[in-house]
Design an enzyme around this catalytic site. Structure first.
Site, PDB file in Angstrom:
ATOM      1  N   HIS A 101       0.802  -1.224   0.000  1.00  0.00           N
ATOM      2  CA  HIS A 101       0.000   0.000   0.000  1.00  0.00           C
ATOM      3  C   HIS A 101       0.836   1.275   0.000  1.00  0.00           C
ATOM      4  CE1 HIS A 101      -3.518  -2.514   0.730  1.00  0.00           C
ATOM      5  NE2 HIS A 101      -4.208  -1.475   0.309  1.00  0.00           N
ATOM      6  N   GLY A 102       2.035   1.224   0.497  1.00  0.00           N
ATOM      7  CA  GLY A 102       2.828   2.451   0.449  1.00  0.00           C
ATOM      8  C   GLY A 102       4.148   2.330   1.155  1.00  0.00           C
TER       9      GLY A 102
END
Lengths: 213, 472
Positions: free
Chosen positions: B324-325
């Protein structure tokens, strides 16, 4: 396949017809509401477009709107004054109003109150999005329409819809409709905490704040 | 190009009209050109990355099939494909994060770490198309599908514009054959797709973007706000991220449906889940199943000893957090969900709870699951770990009157939210009642479309609000 296209086309045609009808109706209704309102952003802009003839004009955001007292300026300079300051607005809005005025006459003094952030291109406050407040007036004024094109290259097409022209402004317009005060009561100046009337003056002179400060 | 941009409103009908006018044999070419045009509207040079990913996985698929009997060569080919694709992803998404982490660690022990950060923008949707392409390579390696020989059609599979930048992450088995099917214009498909798109636009423009005005103002000034405001902002962020991402998925699935393509469902009213495991069966389904198929099961899934099963579960969600990041906040969010799931497995095992529970317990399950996911969103949305911990501290200590903001914005926000809530409850609990978009009465149906369009135009937030998941 042709029958499917015809079926879909028919549905789409009726739907577009219904939408256009309601869009036009809504536009007419809202134009009437704006014209009936004594106090609105749009009133001020229309004033700049059609009537303003003061010798001193103030431009800027809320800081200008709530701090430049037009009566005092008029008394001190012996010149008529109007405050075009507007909450939350940036340099694009001020430019818009100035251009509307300069298209008609040249005032003697124009004060432009700016924040340092107005010079930063990256700041969100710099965005042309805030010109949206001009959208309701776009249909009747080419100068305003030209400025609104700064928002996006598709703005002229978007403005064809009356619903879009009133995007995010409906509540404020309806709220303004209920206000008794006029935008022009103090020549555009809007006191932030109310005005100092005789009763409050007495209270201040007697040492109390009178709920004013 | 953004789905919620005016350019898309011109682009999409144009592509659809051309698609149905063209003979079948040229349609893939139209879609491929349109998809690259759609992607290149943002930063044209980054299309090279997508093309590289396409070329490597295409060649990998062809050669894996060619050397089908030689296991070592097959494995070597797959590993090379994974290294190239994940390498690109690492370089653009994780290099600076890892570099900074090492710098801080070395700094703590007094060693000078002097590798400069890369000045690169994260290519939009890189995690999505990379995962889709990697999934294809693994499927060919496993023999689940045949390698696609037609490079153009394969390139279209990787770049298909409705799901290119934020999913659903499609499987080759589902999408590739559809590019060879002939889709004739079907009024029902078109109407149904347009309805889904319309609802997606409503979720994005009216709810998510409106709510984001409040959430951003609070989360970007955490130290200025009290615990109650932070609770409100976190609850609203739960609404925002759902409407943002599910809204995007609806537009993606709907636009593909208009042209006759069937994309997989991505959201299924996740906030009505009675457990965290159910939440992950309803939230970002295409990613959850991707992780299940290509990470969890290869790790051994639940067909290993119980403690290893728990490790597999935790690891899968930990990796999902990293996906996700490139930030510790996302890693903590993934780890927290891993922890939730491990705890759930243990509770179910030791308390012997079955999946068929009674309604009151179901209601409690929904509330607890919702609160747990909302708590985890704090890490997801916070700008840093320090902010996240400050928010949690304030949530449990500073409970005074919240900051509400401008009344007009609250009214717009509530209008969108109440309509959303009505539809979610209706779809979940009364699917055959209170139909609006599907009502048999044409007037009610048309009035419902009209109301949603008018609300989008009147209270939607325009001016380029980006979809949150674009950054992943």
């Amino acid at each position: 396949m042709k029958s499917q296209i015809f079926l879909f086309g028919k549905k789409l045609f009726y739907f577009i017809l219904m939408f256009l009808f309601s869009d036009i109706l809504f536009g007419l209704l809202m134009d009437y509401v704006i014209n009936s309102s004594k106090y609105s952003n749009q009133n001020i802009i229309m004033y700049a477009c059609n009537k303003a003839d003061e010798e001193v004009l103030i431009f800027g955001s809320s800081r200008a709107n709530h701090h430049y007292v037009t009566n005092i300026i008029e008394d001190s300079l012996n010149l008529s004054c109007f405050n075009f300051g507007q909450d939350g607005q940036n340099i694009y809005y001020h430019k818009a109003i100035q251009e509307l005025i300069l298209a008609r006459y040249n005032p003697k003094i124009m004060v432009l109150d700016l924040f340092d952030i107005d010079f930063l291109k990256t700041a969100s406050i710099y965005s042309c999005d805030r010109l949206a407040v001009l959208l309701p007036l776009a249909s009747g004024n080419e100068n305003i329409t030209e400025l609104l094109l700064l928002r996006s290259k598709f703005e002229r097409i978007k403005m064809l819809s009356n619903f879009y022209r009133y995007n995010s402004q409906l509540i404020n317009i309806l709220k303004d409709l209920c206000l008794k005060n006029s935008s022009f009561q103090d020549n555009g100046y809007a006191p932030l905490y109310g005005k100092l009337n005789d009763e409050k003056k007495r209270s201040v002179n007697n040492g109390g704040g009178g709920g004013f400060f | 190009m953004l789905f919620n941009s005016f350019a898309f409103l011109i682009f999409f009908p144009l592509v659809c009209i051309l698609y149905f006018l063209l003979p079948h044999k040229f349609r893939w070419l139209l879609l491929l050109v349109s998809s690259y045009y759609f992607y290149m509207n943002w930063k044209p040079i980054y299309a090279i990355l997508m093309f590289s990913s396409t070329l490597t996985t295409y060649l990998c698929g062809i050669f894996i099939e060619k050397y089908g009997s030689k296991k070592n060569i097959k494995r070597l080919l797959l590993i090379s494909s994974l290294i190239i694709n994940l390498g690109i992803l690492f370089l653009f998404k994780y290099f600076n994060f890892i570099n900074n982490t090492i710098f801080h660690f070395m700094d703590q022990i007094g060693i000078k770490w002097d590798i400069p950060n890369l000045d690169l923008l994260l290519p939009v949707g890189i995690s999505f198309y990379t995962f889709q392409a990697i999934g294809y390579s693994i499927d060919v390696y496993r023999g689940d599908i045949n390698a696609e020989k037609h490079f153009g059609i394969y390139a279209l599979f990787v770049s298909f514009f409705p799901q290119l930048v934020a999913g659903p992450i499609e499987r080759a088995k589902n999408l590739l054959p559809q590019f060879r099917e002939f889709h004739s214009f079907h009024s029902g498909n078109v109407t149904s797709g347009l309805k889904q798109m319309l609802w997606g636009f409503f979720m994005k423009v009216v709810v998510a973007d409106r709510v984001s005005l409040y959430v951003d103002s609070v989360y970007n000034n955490v130290d200025q706000h009290n615990g109650t405001t932070l609770i409100l902002a976190t609850l609203l962020f739960a609404v925002q991220i759902y409407c943002d991402f599910a809204g995007y998925s609806n537009i993606a699935i709907g636009s593909a449906k208009v042209m006759g393509f069937r994309l997989m469902d991505n959201f299924h009213r996740p906030y009505f889940s009675v457990s965290i495991s159910e939440f992950w069966k309803r939230w970002h389904i295409s990613l959850s199943t991707w992780f299940k198929d290509y990470v969890y099961i290869p790790l051994g899934g639940n067909r290993v000893n119980p403690s290893r099963h728990l490790v597999n579960l935790f690891l899968t969600f930990f990796i999902s957090g990293i996906w996700h990041g490139a930030n510790w906040t996302f890693i903590c969010w993934g780890a927290l969900h891993g922890f939730y799931l491990v705890t759930e497995v243990l509770i179910k095992k030791y308390l012997n709870i079955s999946n068929n529970v009674k309604i009151p317990i179901k209601g409690m399950g929904i509330i607890i699951t919702f609160l747990l996911t909302v708590f985890a969103w704090v890490f997801f949305r916070a700008n840093s770990l320090n902010d996240a911990f400050l928010i949690i501290k304030k949530i449990f200590s500073e409970l005074t009157l919240p900051y509400v903001g401008e009344k007009a914005i609250v009214i717009y926000m509530s209008t969108g939210f109440l309509i959303l809530l009505f539809k979610e409850i209706r779809d979940e609990f009364f699917p055959y009642k209170f139909a609006f978009f599907e009502n048999r009465n044409i007037l009610i149906r048309y009035m419902s479309y009209m109301t949603i369009i008018i609300l989008i135009l009147l209270i939607g937030v325009f001016d380029g609000g980006q979809f949150i998941y674009f950054q992943f």
